[in-house]
Design a protein around this motif. Sequence first.
Motif, PDB file in Angstrom:
ATOM      1  N   THR A 213       0.832  -1.207   0.000  1.00 24.44           N
ATOM      2  CA  THR A 213       0.000   0.000   0.000  1.00 24.44           C
ATOM      3  C   THR A 213       0.863   1.254   0.000  1.00 24.44           C
ATOM      4  OG1 THR A 213      -1.716  -1.202   1.214  1.00 24.44           O
ATOM      5  CG2 THR A 213      -1.850   1.202   1.213  1.00 24.44           C
ATOM      6  N   VAL A 214       1.938   1.236   0.795  1.00 28.60           N
ATOM      7  CA  VAL A 214       2.865   2.367   0.811  1.00 28.60           C
ATOM      8  C   VAL A 214       3.457   2.590  -0.580  1.00 28.60           C
ATOM      9  CG1 VAL A 214       5.110   3.150   1.677  1.00 28.60           C
ATOM     10  CG2 VAL A 214       3.429   2.213   3.266  1.00 28.60           C
ATOM     11  N   ALA A 215       3.837   1.508  -1.240  1.00 32.15           N
ATOM     12  CA  ALA A 215       4.429   1.630  -2.574  1.00 32.15           C
ATOM     13  C   ALA A 215       3.426   2.186  -3.580  1.00 32.15           C
ATOM     14  CB  ALA A 215       4.944   0.263  -3.034  1.00 32.15           C
ATOM     15  N   VAL A 216       2.178   1.706  -3.544  1.00 32.45           N
ATOM     16  CA  VAL A 216       1.171   2.186  -4.501  1.00 32.45           C
ATOM     17  C   VAL A 216       0.845   3.657  -4.241  1.00 32.45           C
ATOM     18  CG1 VAL A 216      -1.222   1.909  -5.246  1.00 32.45           C
ATOM     19  CG2 VAL A 216       0.208  -0.091  -4.891  1.00 32.45           C
ATOM     20  N   ILE A 217       0.719   4.027  -2.964  1.00 30.51           N
ATOM     21  CA  ILE A 217       0.444   5.430  -2.642  1.00 30.51           C
ATOM     22  C   ILE A 217       1.587   6.321  -3.115  1.00 30.51           C
ATOM     23  CG2 ILE A 217       0.175   7.062  -0.743  1.00 30.51           C
ATOM     24  CD1 ILE A 217      -1.367   4.911   0.751  1.00 30.51           C
ATOM     25  N   ALA A 218       2.825   5.859  -2.903  1.00 32.99           N
ATOM     26  CA  ALA A 218       3.980   6.645  -3.357  1.00 32.99           C
ATOM     27  C   ALA A 218       3.992   6.760  -4.878  1.00 32.99           C
ATOM     28  CB  ALA A 218       5.271   5.996  -2.855  1.00 32.99           C
ATOM     29  N   ALA A 219       3.712   5.659  -5.584  1.00 35.01           N
ATOM     30  CA  ALA A 219       3.681   5.712  -7.040  1.00 35.01           C
ATOM     31  C   ALA A 219       2.567   6.628  -7.539  1.00 35.01           C
ATOM     32  CB  ALA A 219       3.491   4.303  -7.613  1.00 35.01           C
ATOM     33  N   PRO A 264      -8.932  12.580 -10.527  1.00 32.52           N
ATOM     34  CA  PRO A 264      -8.353  11.322 -10.028  1.00 32.52           C
ATOM     35  C   PRO A 264      -8.195  10.270 -11.124  1.00 32.52           C
ATOM     36  CG  PRO A 264     -10.036  12.127  -8.516  1.00 32.52           C
ATOM     37  CD  PRO A 264     -10.125  12.969  -9.751  1.00 32.52           C
ATOM     38  N   ASN A 265      -9.129  10.237 -12.077  1.00 31.69           N
ATOM     39  CA  ASN A 265      -8.969   9.310 -13.204  1.00 31.69           C
ATOM     40  C   ASN A 265      -7.699   9.627 -13.970  1.00 31.69           C
ATOM     41  OD1 ASN A 265     -11.906   9.833 -12.574  1.00 31.69           O
ATOM     42  ND2 ASN A 265     -12.180   8.090 -13.940  1.00 31.69           N
ATOM     43  N   LEU A 266      -7.471  10.930 -14.218  1.00 28.07           N
ATOM     44  CA  LEU A 266      -6.269  11.326 -14.943  1.00 28.07           C
ATOM     45  C   LEU A 266      -5.010  10.964 -14.173  1.00 28.07           C
ATOM     46  CD1 LEU A 266      -7.382  14.853 -16.247  1.00 28.07           C
ATOM     47  CD2 LEU A 266      -7.402  12.668 -17.472  1.00 28.07           C
ATOM     48  N   ALA A 267      -5.067  11.058 -12.834  1.00 26.69           N
ATOM     49  CA  ALA A 267      -3.913  10.671 -12.026  1.00 26.69           C
ATOM     50  C   ALA A 267      -3.632   9.174 -12.165  1.00 26.69           C
ATOM     51  CB  ALA A 267      -4.147  11.050 -10.565  1.00 26.69           C
ATOM     52  N   VAL A 268      -4.676   8.359 -12.223  1.00 26.34           N
ATOM     53  CA  VAL A 268      -4.480   6.924 -12.440  1.00 26.34           C
ATOM     54  C   VAL A 268      -3.926   6.671 -13.836  1.00 26.34           C
ATOM     55  CG1 VAL A 268      -5.624   4.682 -12.549  1.00 26.34           C
ATOM     56  CG2 VAL A 268      -6.294   6.327 -10.792  1.00 26.34           C
ATOM     57  N   TYR A 269      -4.398   7.443 -14.834  1.00 20.55           N
ATOM     58  CA  TYR A 269      -3.843   7.321 -16.179  1.00 20.55           C
ATOM     59  C   TYR A 269      -2.349   7.660 -16.170  1.00 20.55           C
ATOM     60  CZ  TYR A 269      -8.756   7.473 -17.662  1.00 20.55           C
ATOM     61  OH  TYR A 269     -10.094   7.226 -17.831  1.00 20.55           O
ATOM     62  N   ALA A 324       8.979   3.986  -5.951  1.00 20.18           N
ATOM     63  CA  ALA A 324       7.930   3.648  -4.992  1.00 20.18           C
ATOM     64  C   ALA A 324       8.197   2.298  -4.349  1.00 20.18           C
ATOM     65  CB  ALA A 324       6.577   3.660  -5.695  1.00 20.18           C
ATOM     66  N   GLY A 325       8.677   1.336  -5.141  1.00 21.12           N
ATOM     67  CA  GLY A 325       9.018   0.035  -4.584  1.00 21.12           C
ATOM     68  C   GLY A 325      10.182   0.111  -3.604  1.00 21.12           C
ATOM     69  N   ILE A 326      11.163   0.968  -3.889  1.00 19.77           N
ATOM     70  CA  ILE A 326      12.275   1.159  -2.947  1.00 19.77           C
ATOM     71  C   ILE A 326      11.753   1.658  -1.607  1.00 19.77           C
ATOM     72  CG2 ILE A 326      14.326   2.556  -2.492  1.00 19.77           C
ATOM     73  CD1 ILE A 326      14.951   2.429  -5.470  1.00 19.77           C
ATOM     74  N   LEU A 327      10.832   2.604  -1.651  1.00 18.87           N
ATOM     75  CA  LEU A 327      10.240   3.114  -0.417  1.00 18.87           C
ATOM     76  C   LEU A 327       9.479   2.012   0.318  1.00 18.87           C
ATOM     77  CD1 LEU A 327       9.670   5.552   1.398  1.00 18.87           C
ATOM     78  CD2 LEU A 327       7.663   6.033  -0.013  1.00 18.87           C
ATOM     79  N   GLY A 328       8.730   1.191  -0.435  1.00 13.11           N
ATOM     80  CA  GLY A 328       8.002   0.094   0.191  1.00 13.11           C
ATOM     81  C   GLY A 328       8.931  -0.926   0.824  1.00 13.11           C
TER      82      GLY A 328
END
Length: 437
Positions: A213-219, A264-269, A324-328
């Motif tokens: 979750t931390v990694a996805v939020i960071a990404a 938010p949709n654009l952010a996911v894009y 983001a994965g490094i942070l996770g």
Amino acid sequence: MKLRADQTGERGLPMPLWLQGALESAQAAIISALVVIAPIVAAWATSGFQNSGFEVLARLAGQAWLLIHGVPLHLTTIEGSAASQSDAGTLSLIPLGLTLIPFLLAWRAGRRLARASYTDQLWQALLGSWLVYGAFGAATGFVCRTTDVAINLWFAALIPLVPFALGMVVGARREAGSWSRLIGVDAVAWISRTSQHSRWAGSYVASVAKAATVAVIAAFALSSALLAVNLLIHWDLIIAVYEGLDAGAIGGAVLTIAQLGYLPNLAVYALAWASGSGFALGAGSQAGPLATAVGPLPSIPVFAALPSGYLEYGFVALVVPVLAGILGGWWFLRAGENHFDEWLAIKIRARWFTATVSTLALGIVIGAVAGALGGVLAWLARGSVGIGRLTDIGPDPMWTAVWLAAEVGAGVVIGYAAGPWLERQQNVPEEDLQSAV
């Protein structure tokens, strides 16, 4: 949780919880409907609609209310007098920014109901609330159906309950402070009765989920920053589209609200774009970090910021999920719950082998969970506008999940392996730093 003094009737008797839940849901439904109606009325007041009948506006507002809750609308347009010359499609592109409105209203209602309920009685308030909200959705779908817009009444009744119920549960949990106080089950006591290996496995799985979750939020945050920078760079093109539309003050404001609803949709894009999987803006189109190939797009200002053609340094964006994965991975190291590594170290004495295997396994499992979360985000953000080429908009959930899983997993391995060095750098005594200087 205990009953508050102001949750009583005229004679000092407590208001039934199901009734209070019903009132809270009715209030949330009405407020969210008013928020949707406001820009429609503003556009109507400036002669923004060709058909300005009250019934048309009321049905349009109801359809918009259903759409922000995720209810798909089946559209049909008839060309000419022959009924056979028609085109049909489904409008399913949810403005996630506007979906936050009923979610936040439900969050507030959940907190209020939690304060008014005892631990074993909250279900009464939630049940009454959900029944009324579902009935409101079904009634809206029934009233707002037309020959051009078909609405499934089961969808209208059940789908709005998803963001609303989720918001109520989150708000009630926030007010209660713990799940045990909310549902009356002492999870700590239950866990204490399990074996040590079960507790280790549970804490490992929980830490994996939190790290993912931390990694996805960071990404998502880094991708949102990329989106903001891109909008600033192409701001002059966006303004040029606004000027070309010449929609006036009210029309421009309504168009801006609609675009903010899809932000938010654009952010996911942007997240899918940075992962390398890219996203579609119409059937047969693809926008990615290396190149963008899309057909003609409607005159929507935000589309002017879309990068076009070959991007020489677009591949650099692929580092976002890795960071983001490094942070996770670093977060997981700091959590200190790598019990799989401890179990391997007990079974096998070769430390170089156990450390390598446990770290690679950690990257795989955290990457898989992060990819699944990213796939869910992509599924929520994609959709169709119903008719024409724009029946395929947004990222592909499967490919987004695959790319994110691979990149976040690689970052987790790097972050977990480099974590001890980072921790040592942080824990260097001040006198050693001064002597080094």
